[in-house]
Design an enzyme around this catalytic site. Structure first.
Site, PDB file in Angstrom:
ATOM      1  CG  ASP A 545      -1.769   1.171   1.444  1.00  0.00           C
ATOM      2  OD1 ASP A 545      -2.711   1.191   0.412  1.00  0.00           O
ATOM      3  OD2 ASP A 545      -1.777   1.953   2.264  1.00  0.00           O
ATOM      4  CD  GLU A 582      -2.096   1.861  -3.657  1.00  0.00           C
ATOM      5  OE1 GLU A 582      -3.285   2.174  -4.059  1.00  0.00           O
ATOM      6  OE2 GLU A 582      -1.787   2.229  -2.359  1.00  0.00           O
TER       7      GLU A 582
END
Length: 932
Positions: A545, A582
């Site tokens: 993340d 990400e």
């Protein structure tokens, strides 16, 4: 949590918000601002809020002032800030000019420092600092580039620095007349790393004779372990004082401690309160917990009793994976998977064990996808997170009542909102402890159930042909400060684990409590945690993340550490563990502001994947933060406009052509050096295709560095986006075909395809774009749209599942869809229908193979020598002639010929002219079979 890029790439976006200081188009991860940020306990006393003064809690009266000159009121509260940096044992950096004045360092073991006009009082130690004119060393600048221009002061070699870091510390500057001109606290991560970087044991270590505890806490003044026999309540069995050696506190207890619980009592100076605090904290290296993380469980993960039958041999049962290029990923939330599945026993609803039920509807669906070729399931956060009570004392909404309400009623959302903080649903991006499975998914959150059941889940998924990827959230923590129940790391070594700004305030660009992987022991904790999940839970990959908030060096070390694992030594084959994340570049880390970060552009060439937001935005239109009606390639841009003002026809045609360029680059794995012909008829590299803000579309150097996707847990579901962006008047049949077009682009691209669970089921969340906390009703995999004419019927869903499965079957029918090198893609993949005379709304891609024993391309596929894929997003049939594809023996792919989709069967190829006919809103795959 947030697959929402800070770079709004689509050329048709006109509503992106631009950061005036950066030139980057910033799309804040919406889920951040609605999850962790709104649940900060009022007592958590973050320095970032500046909501305390020494001796009381309230609003601080002072404001930031120029460092060279602070007035008396500001001087008195200047210790609320930490604007100086102790970066090595001998160097302190402070952005201040003392001219011909002087600078002193002060320390108080009792946290008694007070600033007056005469300087700092209440100290036990006062040390004069000398100006260091040579500046910061290169290694310090590399680690802390944001302070590269700060003035440097030298600490005398005679100072006992290891003792001083346990104190309240401050520096003050004085004019030549002796008057105090400035004062501030210090940020200590640099000197802590210099003196206390540690590679030895941490957490609970089990031997045949003893259980030993190790806690890294170099700034602590005292540490005790309080041992309990039960998970909650009761009188402690004993309190053990730990002893310190070079910042590591340890104690040794009897072997019968196993199965007991403990918490640490840490006496430590905390910069958020300017006090010596006594903090009760879990072990940062906890491997087990009591319910809701109140106590750490002394659990030995190597105990045979915690291993399902056959666990140690699971590495030999893993589904085959020859190359990372063969990966396809299906993103799934554990509770979503089974919370509403009536074929699952109620005791297993929404938990780990639901994956072990071989005949449940959910498992049968996963088996079908695995049989079609799907390789990996990506599980949203499964570590211990805040926001869901482990004991399952949840409130529930009456779903039967909700089902009676009109589809366009606002009551469904209102009823869910009433209980959303007290139900059993949350995405889980509120990390408390990274190394323990979440208790609410276990049948019993106390004891070792969560360990056993998590392992059974991994084993069960592997045995049906699916590898398991964990979503890890190392970029932030849910709690901080000495009083927050969810704070752990910031209680043990305050001010170290969390990244701070130039005032000493906690950075919150991820939403809250950004962590600092550039600090040695933060990085070590991340690496150790990954190894625990890989070795002790045998997971097969990790999705990071907000990976861009982690340093590139940390990601490289993580990749190397994981891939060095072996079945012989560790019981797992690390060479098959894939990592991606990400790569958004925003906040304080943007443009390498805190060191070289793991952003999309920085990661190229190291084999770590990142999400390709370019293809997402071009396929669907706009960005997650642009106008919701902004159309893209599949949703009708120029070809079937909706009510949104996209400009005149010429502008829309141009935007469509540019979007096709972006998609074609993405379908070639978003390779930086891939050469193609753009919409203007010019040969360009992928990196020369530019976004509207002049950034390269392509960034990858090898295909496994690109994760192609069009939907994920963030933002609206794919079917909701299609329903929202397409014209109101089109039929639900057409919307379903558009949904299929979008997933087929992802499925048939080079690179790694990524799908959100429910893409194949026409999943709807009633247009809820941020359902992290919207409960089971809005997150269940079942359509529910406001307008009945938008609502798919059972036949639509069955057709969508078949179409999705067929695209997977086609992808895995030939290695040509999964080329392993950039060179192979450049030599074999070609796009037709390009340049200014191209047919709008049609992408044509061919993939060539060689022939065994013949010069040129090597033969990869024993069945097909050439594949042609045509995507027609037009609402009408199109005919396309391609001289380069004349005189081939192309036929529609056998999977499509035998499908129940009667429309695709109308696709045709005429060999003499090289002409293709493709039905409206259809993906057609033609193959040339070898003579066998």
């Amino acid at each position: 949590m947030s697959i929402t890029s800070p770079l709004s790439i689509c050329p048709i976006s006109s509503t992106s918000r631009k950061l005036p200081s950066s030139g980057y188009f910033f799309s804040p991860p919406i889920s951040r601002f609605r999850s962790s940020c709104i649940t900060i306990p009022s007592t958590s006393l973050h320095l970032s809020s500046l909501s305390r003064q020494r001796g009381k809690r309230g609003t601080v009266c002072c404001s930031s002032m120029p460092l060279e000159q602070i007035s008396s009121p500001q001087l008195q509260c200047s210790l609320l800030y930490s604007r100086a940096y102790w970066v090595t044992r001998s160097l302190i950096a402070w952005n201040i000019d003392i001219a011909d004045g002087s600078c002193y360092l002060y320390a108080s073991r009792t946290a008694g420092l007070v600033v007056t006009e005469d300087g700092i009082q209440g100290h036990e130690v006062k040390i004069k600092l000398e100006v260091e004119n040579s500046g910061l060393p290169s290694n310090v600048v590399e680690k802390f580039p944001h302070i590269r221009h700060n003035r440097v002061f030298r600490v005398p070699t005679s100072v006992d620095v290891k003792s001083l870091v346990k104190c309240q510390l401050a520096v003050a500057s004085f004019h030549s007349d002796g008057q105090c001109s400035n004062a501030t606290g210090l940020q200590l991560p640099g000197v802590i790393d210099d003196l206390f970087a540690y590679g030895g044991p941490l957490g609970a270590v089990f031997t045949k004779e003893a259980v030993s505890l190790y806690l890294w806490a170099p700034t602590a003044q005292a540490v005790s372990a309080i041992i309990y026999g039960d998970s909650s309540g009761g009188v402690p069995l004993e309190s053990v004082q730990l002893e310190e050696v070079d910042g590591v506190w340890s104690a040794h207890g009897p072997r019968n401690w196993e199965g007991c619980y403990y918490v640490y009592e840490v006496s430590v100076y905390h910069p958020s309160t300017l006090r010596i605090e006594t903090c009760m904290a879990n072990d940062p290296y906890a491997r087990g917990l009591s319910s809701d993380g109140k106590r750490t469980l002394l659990v030995n993960l190597d105990c045979d009793a915690l291993k399902p039958d056959g666990w140690d041999a699971l590495a030999d049962e893993k589904p085959k994976l020859s190359s990372f290029s063969d990966i396809s990923i299906y993103e799934l939330h554990i509770r979503d998977f089974s919370a509403s599945d009536q074929t699952v026993h109620p005791d297993f609803h929404g938990g780990y064990l639901a994956f072990t039920l071989q005949d449940s509807a959910g498992v049968l669906h996963l088996k079908k996808l695995a049989y079609a070729g799907l390789t990996h399931v990506h599980l949203l956060p499964t570590f211990q997170f805040a926001g869901v009570d482990d004991e399952k004392k949840w409130k529930h909404v009456d779903t039967d009542m909700l089902a009676t309400l009109p589809p366009d009623s606002d009551q469904q959302q209102a009823r869910v909102t009433e209980i959303q903080d007290d139900d059993g649903y949350n995405w889980g991006y509120n990390p408390v402890l990274w190394g323990v499975p979440k208790g609410s998914y276990a049948s019993n959150p106390n004891g070792s159930c969560r360990t056993v059941e998590f392992r059974k889940m991994v084993q069960a998924l592997n045995r049906i042909g699916l590898r398991v990827i964990l979503d890890v959230v190392y970029n932030h923590l849910h709690g901080s400060g000495p009083l927050d129940d969810y704070s752990v790391l910031d209680k043990v070594v305050p001010g170290y684990y969390l990244r701070r700004n130039s005032d000493g305030c906690i950075e919150n660009s991820t939403c809250i409590n950004n962590t600092a992987s550039e600090h040695f022991m933060v990085e070590r904790l991340i690496l150790d945690d990954l190894l625990c999940w890989a070795v002790d839970y045998k997971v097969d990959g990790f999705r990071f993340d907000l990976m861009g908030h982690i340093m590139k060096s940390t990601m490289v070390k993580a990749k190397n550490a994981l891939q060095s694992l072996s079945k012989e030594k560790n019981g797992v084959d690390g060479s098959t563990i894939y990592i991606y994340g990400e790569g958004w570049d925003f906040g304080e880390v943007a443009k390498n502001g805190r060191g070289i970060n793991a952003s999309q552009f920085n990661l190229c060439g190291i084999g770590i994947g990142s999400f390709n937001d370019r293809i997402r935005d071009a396929v669907l239109g706009g960005s997650p933060f642009g106008h919701p009606l902004q159309q893209g390639f599949v949703t009708g841009l120029s070809l079937q406009p909706n009510s949104h003002d996209h400009g005149d026809k010429t502008s829309m045609d141009h935007m469509l052509a540019v979007s096709q360029d972006y998609i074609q680059v993405g379908m070639a794995a978003n390779l930086r050096d891939f050469v193609l012909t753009n919409h203007e008829g010019v040969e360009v590299k992928g990196s020369e295709v530019l976004t509207h803000d002049q950034l390269p579309v392509a960034y990858a150097l090898c295909p496994i560095e690109t994760i192609n996707y069009v939907s994920a847990h963030d933002n609206e579901t794919l079917f909701d986006i299609v329903s929202m962006k397409t014209p109101v008047e089109i039929s639900v049949d057409e919307r379903c075909r558009i949904n299929h077009l979008a997933t087929s682009i992802v499925a048939l691209s080079q690179g790694i395809p990524f799908f959100h669970s429910g893409d194949e089921l026409l999943r709807s969340k009633s247009l809820d774009r941020d359902s992290y906390n919207s409960g089971d009703w809005f997150n269940r995999i079942k359509p529910r749209l406001a307008d009945p004419s938008f609502k798919p019927q059972k036949r639509h869903i069955l057709a969508a599942v078949e179409n999705f499965s067929n695209m997977l079957r086609i992808r895995y029918s030939s290695p040509l869809f999964r080329l392993r090198t950039a060179n192979s893609i450049q030599r074999r993949v070609r796009f037709h229908n390009t340049g200014p005379s191209s047919v709008p709304g049609v992408i044509v891609m061919s993939i060539e193979d060689g022939y065994e024993g013949m010069p040129g391309l090597a033969q990869l596929d024993p069945i097909y020598s050439c594949i042609v894929i045509i995507f027609n997003v037009c609402p009408t049939e199109v005919s396309f002639g391609c001289p380069a594809l004349q005189k081939r023996t192309l036929k529609l792919h056998p999977v499509q010929l035998t499908s129940t989709d009667q429309i695709v069967k109308n696709s045709k190829y005429e060999t003499s002219s090289g002409s293709f006919i493709v039905p409206p809103r259809t993906t057609s795959v033609f193959v040339e079979s070898r003579d066998i």
